[in-house]
Scaffold this motif. Structure first.
Motif, PDB file in Angstrom:
ATOM      1  N   MET A 137       0.810  -1.217   0.000  1.00 55.54           N
ATOM      2  CA  MET A 137       0.000   0.000   0.000  1.00 55.54           C
ATOM      3  C   MET A 137       0.846   1.271   0.000  1.00 55.54           C
ATOM      4  SD  MET A 137      -1.400   0.084   3.898  1.00 55.54           S
ATOM      5  CE  MET A 137      -1.657   1.777   4.393  1.00 55.54           C
ATOM      6  N   SER A 138       2.152   1.164   0.154  1.00 55.29           N
ATOM      7  CA  SER A 138       2.947   2.384   0.057  1.00 55.29           C
ATOM      8  C   SER A 138       3.745   2.412  -1.255  1.00 55.29           C
ATOM      9  CB  SER A 138       3.832   2.556   1.298  1.00 55.29           C
ATOM     10  OG  SER A 138       4.481   1.355   1.639  1.00 55.29           O
ATOM     11  N   TYR A 139       3.045   2.022  -2.353  1.00 52.60           N
ATOM     12  CA  TYR A 139       3.630   2.085  -3.692  1.00 52.60           C
ATOM     13  C   TYR A 139       2.728   2.937  -4.582  1.00 52.60           C
ATOM     14  CZ  TYR A 139       6.736  -1.582  -2.148  1.00 52.60           C
ATOM     15  OH  TYR A 139       7.704  -2.278  -1.458  1.00 52.60           O
ATOM     16  N   PRO A 183       8.099   2.651  -4.646  1.00 45.08           N
ATOM     17  CA  PRO A 183       7.632   2.994  -3.299  1.00 45.08           C
ATOM     18  C   PRO A 183       7.504   4.502  -3.115  1.00 45.08           C
ATOM     19  CG  PRO A 183       9.951   2.372  -3.252  1.00 45.08           C
ATOM     20  CD  PRO A 183       9.462   2.083  -4.645  1.00 45.08           C
ATOM     21  N   TYR A 184       6.603   4.898  -2.242  1.00 43.38           N
ATOM     22  CA  TYR A 184       6.540   6.299  -1.831  1.00 43.38           C
ATOM     23  C   TYR A 184       7.936   6.715  -1.380  1.00 43.38           C
ATOM     24  CZ  TYR A 184       1.414   5.892  -1.657  1.00 43.38           C
ATOM     25  OH  TYR A 184       0.100   5.709  -1.962  1.00 43.38           O
ATOM     26  N   GLY A 185       8.346   7.931  -1.723  1.00 43.99           N
ATOM     27  CA  GLY A 185       9.668   8.402  -1.335  1.00 43.99           C
ATOM     28  C   GLY A 185      10.768   7.935  -2.264  1.00 43.99           C
ATOM     29  N   ALA A 186      10.399   7.500  -3.465  1.00 44.02           N
ATOM     30  CA  ALA A 186      11.413   7.002  -4.397  1.00 44.02           C
ATOM     31  C   ALA A 186      12.299   8.131  -4.903  1.00 44.02           C
ATOM     32  CB  ALA A 186      10.734   6.310  -5.576  1.00 44.02           C
ATOM     33  N   LYS A 190       4.209  10.912  -1.564  1.00 46.59           N
ATOM     34  CA  LYS A 190       2.809  11.183  -1.322  1.00 46.59           C
ATOM     35  C   LYS A 190       2.732  12.605  -0.758  1.00 46.59           C
ATOM     36  CE  LYS A 190       0.224   9.040   1.646  1.00 46.59           C
ATOM     37  NZ  LYS A 190      -1.154   9.567   1.400  1.00 46.59           N
ATOM     38  N   LYS A 209       7.362   3.530   7.321  1.00 46.57           N
ATOM     39  CA  LYS A 209       6.981   3.033   6.003  1.00 46.57           C
ATOM     40  C   LYS A 209       7.608   3.916   4.914  1.00 46.57           C
ATOM     41  CE  LYS A 209       2.501   1.272   7.533  1.00 46.57           C
ATOM     42  NZ  LYS A 209       1.049   1.554   7.538  1.00 46.57           N
ATOM     43  N   ASN A 210       7.632   3.411   3.723  1.00 48.09           N
ATOM     44  CA  ASN A 210       8.154   4.178   2.586  1.00 48.09           C
ATOM     45  C   ASN A 210       7.440   5.521   2.448  1.00 48.09           C
ATOM     46  OD1 ASN A 210       9.874   2.144   1.785  1.00 48.09           O
ATOM     47  ND2 ASN A 210       8.301   1.170   0.497  1.00 48.09           N
ATOM     48  N   GLY A 211       8.210   6.569   2.290  1.00 44.53           N
ATOM     49  CA  GLY A 211       7.620   7.878   2.023  1.00 44.53           C
ATOM     50  C   GLY A 211       6.979   8.537   3.223  1.00 44.53           C
ATOM     51  N   ALA A 212       7.040   7.891   4.382  1.00 40.40           N
ATOM     52  CA  ALA A 212       6.386   8.424   5.582  1.00 40.40           C
ATOM     53  C   ALA A 212       7.013   9.742   6.021  1.00 40.40           C
ATOM     54  CB  ALA A 212       6.481   7.389   6.705  1.00 40.40           C
ATOM     55  N   LYS A 217      10.478  13.592   4.456  1.00 44.25           N
ATOM     56  CA  LYS A 217       9.791  12.340   4.129  1.00 44.25           C
ATOM     57  C   LYS A 217      10.837  11.296   3.747  1.00 44.25           C
ATOM     58  CE  LYS A 217       5.681  14.764   2.527  1.00 44.25           C
ATOM     59  NZ  LYS A 217       5.250  15.599   1.400  1.00 44.25           N
ATOM     60  N   LYS A 218      10.619  10.083   4.212  1.00 44.56           N
ATOM     61  CA  LYS A 218      11.548   8.978   3.958  1.00 44.56           C
ATOM     62  C   LYS A 218      11.743   8.744   2.458  1.00 44.56           C
ATOM     63  CE  LYS A 218      12.072   4.021   4.956  1.00 44.56           C
ATOM     64  NZ  LYS A 218      11.669   2.921   5.877  1.00 44.56           N
ATOM     65  N   VAL A 219      13.009   8.696   2.022  1.00 45.58           N
ATOM     66  CA  VAL A 219      13.293   8.421   0.605  1.00 45.58           C
ATOM     67  C   VAL A 219      14.010   7.076   0.458  1.00 45.58           C
ATOM     68  CG1 VAL A 219      13.381  10.799  -0.222  1.00 45.58           C
ATOM     69  CG2 VAL A 219      15.446   9.756   0.699  1.00 45.58           C
ATOM     70  N   ARG A 220      13.876   6.497  -0.722  1.00 37.08           N
ATOM     71  CA  ARG A 220      14.587   5.256  -1.041  1.00 37.08           C
ATOM     72  C   ARG A 220      15.350   5.406  -2.328  1.00 37.08           C
ATOM     73  NH1 ARG A 220      11.405  -0.162  -0.061  1.00 37.08           N
ATOM     74  NH2 ARG A 220      12.763  -0.599  -1.840  1.00 37.08           N
ATOM     75  N   GLY A 221      16.646   5.116  -2.242  1.00 39.35           N
ATOM     76  CA  GLY A 221      17.544   5.341  -3.395  1.00 39.35           C
ATOM     77  C   GLY A 221      17.242   4.436  -4.570  1.00 39.35           C
TER      78      GLY A 221
END
Lengths: 248, 248, 248, 248
Positions: free
Chosen positions: A1-3, A45-48, A57, B181-184, B244-248
């Motif tokens: 759900m966080s994609y 994912p969110y935050g990509a 988001k 969570k991702n993007g949180a 906000k949390k990021v992912r490389g």
């Protein structure tokens, strides 16, 4: 759900710039010769972090400021956030609002309240607010009326709090008063000192614990070696006035 | 249900003065030679006008500023209200907070969130926050831990947002990152520019969409014939930092 | 000439505290168990460090805020400094001011102007201002009148600029207008929005290039490891209104 | 002497707009289809109302903001006015300033001081400042040096006050210290918190009575029926730091 899913809104950062975009297949964002293809965002994912872009988001402030269509002056998030809590809204509360305008405050109130009843006499504004809610999946517990609050058939001693955003709120004080439960909070938003003065002249008989307040927001640049406020700021949106229903 | 009960807290206005008092039988409030007997308040509707007194249910800002016992510097409502919405909290969200301090922010977060997990290593503060919640019927969905967040066993990719209120937040960035969570969204509160500079140096790898903001609140006198700001204001509480949390 | 003499006023710093004291033989200042004997200050250079004390010649802001006797609300230096330059005063200019009040603005105007004519109807205020000037060696080019400006015999087309600090300035607009040269600047200081609104209603026929402005001053703590604004600030002193004489 | 001459600069108001124009024969100003012929202005009194236009002698703030050519970030009048008085300048004082930049502060200092010695190492800036002074008849008592203050041959214990507007003022503290009389005031202007922190680390040995302050200016709309602040304001120009020379 966080994609990220197709059709979802994404907050895209590129250096100091921000964009709010709907992720449609085949579409892309071009900034300073860099391209972000939305096909590459969907499923991430969110935050990509994608190249020089970061995709999130959006938070509620970003949705309102960057995503809401405006037919009226909107209530700024800095004000809306303060109002929503200052009204003391709890999760089961019924909240009254008029006029709806572009729906910015309504979207915020609805996150705290059980339900929000909102009134807007101008059909164009009424429709814009509904469109804004639908677009961003907001306002599920909002009951929108395309109706002049002054003429509407409104239940008495029914609401736990109320917010009034019209040019001449003094015409509606009695009706708002009747619609509220004992001791319920009421808020008003007025841009000019003249309006505040006029409201203060008449509010005192019906409402007590009166406060007038301005909320100012000062943003800073986020470069650690040169920490300093932004050059410009919003100097004024409106005066906020709060009171509580009294009984003699 | 909108009548004062014995043992309830009441916000009492007398002219420009405000008091937050527990309504105990046999007790009274004396102001400038006027007396309000609490026996006369109990059973009266919220918003009752009794002599020169007006008696209300307090709003959340009044509870925090006038009613919370403070063992630490509290987070001001003006800041707490902004933080709670800026974190983008929805009614089903799990929110992480540390340190709890006196519980002011926690009380605000819990009104928006599904549940709040809060950590406080100092036992005295932990107990004070719990006492504040109990006293005002707040925090039903709060899970309090008397534990150092840095050493606690915290679930990973679990929280929808987090707020960090400790002196040296940079030590905890990695652990907070993992718990989200991702993007949180994550928020921080720091009183000094030195702390903000130090946080900005290290935050960028893990968190994007970084913002630094101050919220200022300017109160006005409410006499309609002499409308003007109050003479004094709170000039500074803290800088608020969001990412906000990021992912490389 | 940069050595302290007996009878001179000194600005004494002790840690974050400030004192303005007259250097009298045999006198001393006691702060937190430390003693500064004035006999040891007399003859020392300006800026002398004596134990934990530092002793300076006070600047004009310090003289006004710490040294001026006040029978009225004073004009704050932050406002006075802005007014003096905004009026466009040159070294040969004749400036009109009323009412004098405690003389704070007059002291500032006189530093820029050739001469300042000031009017004060209340004898007590008139005398206080004179005392303040004498005490700190200010106002050599000030011509003080203990007289109601409205009734005074004032030369026409004579002044290069004017500043009006009375409760109901609209009564004096015509007389001020007549006393000024073509295009001369006028300023007003008013604490309430109601007064500004009333002034704006009537000023436009006689004065153009009208501006209304507030000056805010935010002080910072000066500890390098914890750089941050002071906790409290002056939120409001007055609205400043400026205009220039027009001819139809 | 209060009549417009050919070649003089005029501040022209048209509704809420402001223009600073040189009155040249045959020239005109066009605004929203209205025309102001300068031939009609020349010979008219200051403050003349001509059609929908009003024509004034500009004040110092208007000259600096609208008329000064800028090769550098200028010092805003709100800051310059405060600095000039805060330095405690008297009519016979010798004031030191570097770098000159576009000359805005220098123009203000020179109105209070006996003479101003200003240093600017960049030739382009040096020439711009001189051009600005000449154009508006300012700076008669200014002694401009196109020279790096750090390398210049500067007299010792000579100046009554100094103002430093360079990026890394800590390199110059000792030389400034030596150039000043005992107890003399010094000021600094720095845009970032990092710079202030660095300055505060090193200033304390040489200068006492240290203050850090920001000046904020909030403008209001001048329509009496809708009195309210302007929508936008300058949020930050710089931190101002003041101290006074101490002797151990």
């Amino acid at each position: 759900m966080s994609y990220f899913k197709e059709g979802e809104y994404a907050l895209i950062r590129f250096e100091e710039k921000k964009f709010l975009k709907k992720l449609l297949k085949g579409h892309a964002l071009n900034v300073r010769k860099e391209v972000l293809k939305f096909d590459e965002v969907i499923g991430k994912p969110y935050g990509a972090r994608i190249g020089k872009f970061e995709v999130f988001k959006p938070d509620l402030e970003e949705i309102i400021l960057l995503g809401f269509e405006r037919k009226t002056q909107i209530i700024y998030p800095k004000d809306a956030f303060y109002i929503a809590f200052k009204l003391g809204i709890r999760k089961t509360d019924k909240v009254l609002e008029f006029g709806t305008g572009s729906g910015a405050l309504c979207a915020v109130l609805s996150q705290l309240a059980g339900e929000v009843w909102t009134y807007e006499s101008v059909e164009e504004f009424y429709k814009t607010a509904l469109k804004n809610f639908r677009r961003f999946g907001l306002g599920a517990n909002v009951c929108s009326h395309n109706e002049d609050f002054g003429k509407a058939d409104v239940p008495e001693e029914f609401f736990d709090s109320a917010f009034v955003d019209v040019r001449e709120p003094w015409h509606y004080l009695e009706k708002v008063y009747k619609s509220l439960k004992n001791g319920a909070s009421v808020g008003f938003l007025l841009p000019t000192a003249n309006q505040v003065i006029k409201l203060l002249e008449s509010i005192g008989d019906m409402f007590g614990d009166v406060e007038v307040v301005e909320i100012l927001q000062r943003h800073y640049k986020t470069i650690s070696e040169r920490f300093r406020p932004e050059d410009q700021m919003v100097a004024h949106t409106a005066y906020l006035i709060f009171g509580k229903k009294v009984r003699g």
